[in-house]
Design an enzyme around this catalytic site. Structure first.
Site, PDB file in Angstrom:
ATOM      1  N   CYS A  30     -10.550  -4.525   0.457  1.00  0.00           N
ATOM      2  CA  CYS A  30     -11.542  -3.442   0.451  1.00  0.00           C
ATOM      3  C   CYS A  30     -12.419  -3.562  -0.790  1.00  0.00           C
ATOM      4  O   CYS A  30     -12.106  -4.289  -1.746  1.00  0.00           O
ATOM      5  CB  CYS A  30     -10.846  -2.079   0.514  1.00  0.00           C
ATOM      6  N   ASN A  56       0.847  -1.206   0.000  1.00  0.00           N
ATOM      7  CA  ASN A  56       0.000   0.000   0.000  1.00  0.00           C
ATOM      8  C   ASN A  56       0.877   1.249   0.000  1.00  0.00           C
ATOM      9  O   ASN A  56       1.957   1.290   0.597  1.00  0.00           O
ATOM     10  CB  ASN A  56      -0.993  -0.003   1.168  1.00  0.00           C
ATOM     11  N   ILE A  57       0.392   2.254  -0.712  1.00  0.00           N
ATOM     12  CA  ILE A  57       1.120   3.518  -0.848  1.00  0.00           C
ATOM     13  C   ILE A  57       0.143   4.636  -0.497  1.00  0.00           C
ATOM     14  O   ILE A  57      -0.838   4.858  -1.226  1.00  0.00           O
ATOM     15  CB  ILE A  57       1.653   3.693  -2.290  1.00  0.00           C
ATOM     16  N   GLU A  58       0.384   5.287   0.634  1.00  0.00           N
ATOM     17  CA  GLU A  58      -0.549   6.312   1.110  1.00  0.00           C
ATOM     18  C   GLU A  58      -0.122   7.704   0.654  1.00  0.00           C
ATOM     19  O   GLU A  58       1.073   8.024   0.601  1.00  0.00           O
ATOM     20  CB  GLU A  58      -0.654   6.248   2.637  1.00  0.00           C
ATOM     21  N   CYS A  70     -10.771  -2.711  -4.214  1.00  0.00           N
ATOM     22  CA  CYS A  70      -9.885  -3.772  -4.723  1.00  0.00           C
ATOM     23  C   CYS A  70     -10.684  -4.955  -5.253  1.00  0.00           C
ATOM     24  O   CYS A  70     -10.278  -5.600  -6.220  1.00  0.00           O
ATOM     25  CB  CYS A  70      -8.914  -4.224  -3.636  1.00  0.00           C
ATOM     26  N   CYS A 103      -4.040   0.639  -2.526  1.00  0.00           N
ATOM     27  CA  CYS A 103      -3.857  -0.572  -1.710  1.00  0.00           C
ATOM     28  C   CYS A 103      -2.785  -1.480  -2.314  1.00  0.00           C
ATOM     29  O   CYS A 103      -2.488  -1.413  -3.520  1.00  0.00           O
ATOM     30  CB  CYS A 103      -5.159  -1.366  -1.648  1.00  0.00           C
ATOM     31  N   GLU A 145      -2.946  -4.616  -3.064  1.00  0.00           N
ATOM     32  CA  GLU A 145      -3.475  -5.488  -4.129  1.00  0.00           C
ATOM     33  C   GLU A 145      -3.442  -4.774  -5.476  1.00  0.00           C
ATOM     34  O   GLU A 145      -3.049  -5.327  -6.506  1.00  0.00           O
ATOM     35  CB  GLU A 145      -4.928  -5.873  -3.838  1.00  0.00           C
TER      36      GLU A 145
END
Ligand code: THU
Length: 137
Positions: free
Chosen positions: A86, A42-44, A89, A53, A55
């Site tokens: 989620c 995940n990359i926020e 995804c 996310c 995935e």
């Protein structure tokens, strides 16, 4: 590759997670039909809605490299219980990979496998609109 090994690849991909806001690290490992594994995390983003996310990172990496056939995706967190994907995804995985196996793993190493069609029944997809039926790529 067996699913425990795939879950381990997901667990090691967690290390690259960029999650300064939630501090919830997620790793993913996507298994292509040819045996190739694509990992993701995940990359926020500071405007939270732009976060991606694990995935989707793995899927977009694979797609952007020309991969089109997949058999499973594994996800790893550090939680005592399994982490389901989620809603966003679920749509993306169903669209780009179809009814593959979704492999959840928990901290103690246990795995739980569900079909995407169990996680996301009656999906919207290309078949849902007449003009989308024709494959363009
Ligand atoms: N997240 C994932 O990467 N995958 C999931 O299946 C659930 C949620 C991420 C998004 C965000 O960076 C953090 O977990 C908290 O929602």
């Amino acid at each position: 590759m067996n699913y425990k090994a795939l879950a381990k690849r997901a667990a090691s991909a967690r290390k690259h997670s960029h999650s300064p806001y939630s501090r919830f690290k997620v790793g993913a490992a996507l298994l292509a039909a040819n045996g190739q594994v694509y990992t993701g995390c995940n990359i926020e983003i500071s405007t939270f809605a732009l976060t991606v996310c694990g995935e989707r990172t793995a899927l977009f990496k694979a797609f952007s490299e020309g991969e089109r056939k997949f058999t499973a995706i594994a996800v790893a967190t550090d939680e005592p219980d399994f982490t389901p994907p989620c809603g966003a995804c679920r749509q993306v995985i169903m669209d780009l990979a179809g009814d593959i196996d979704f492999v959840m793993s928990r901290k103690n190493g246990d795995i739980k496998v569900l079909k995407m069609s169990q996680l996301f029944p009656y999906p919207f997809g290309a078949q849902s609109f007449t003009k989308g039926k024709k494959k363009t790529s």
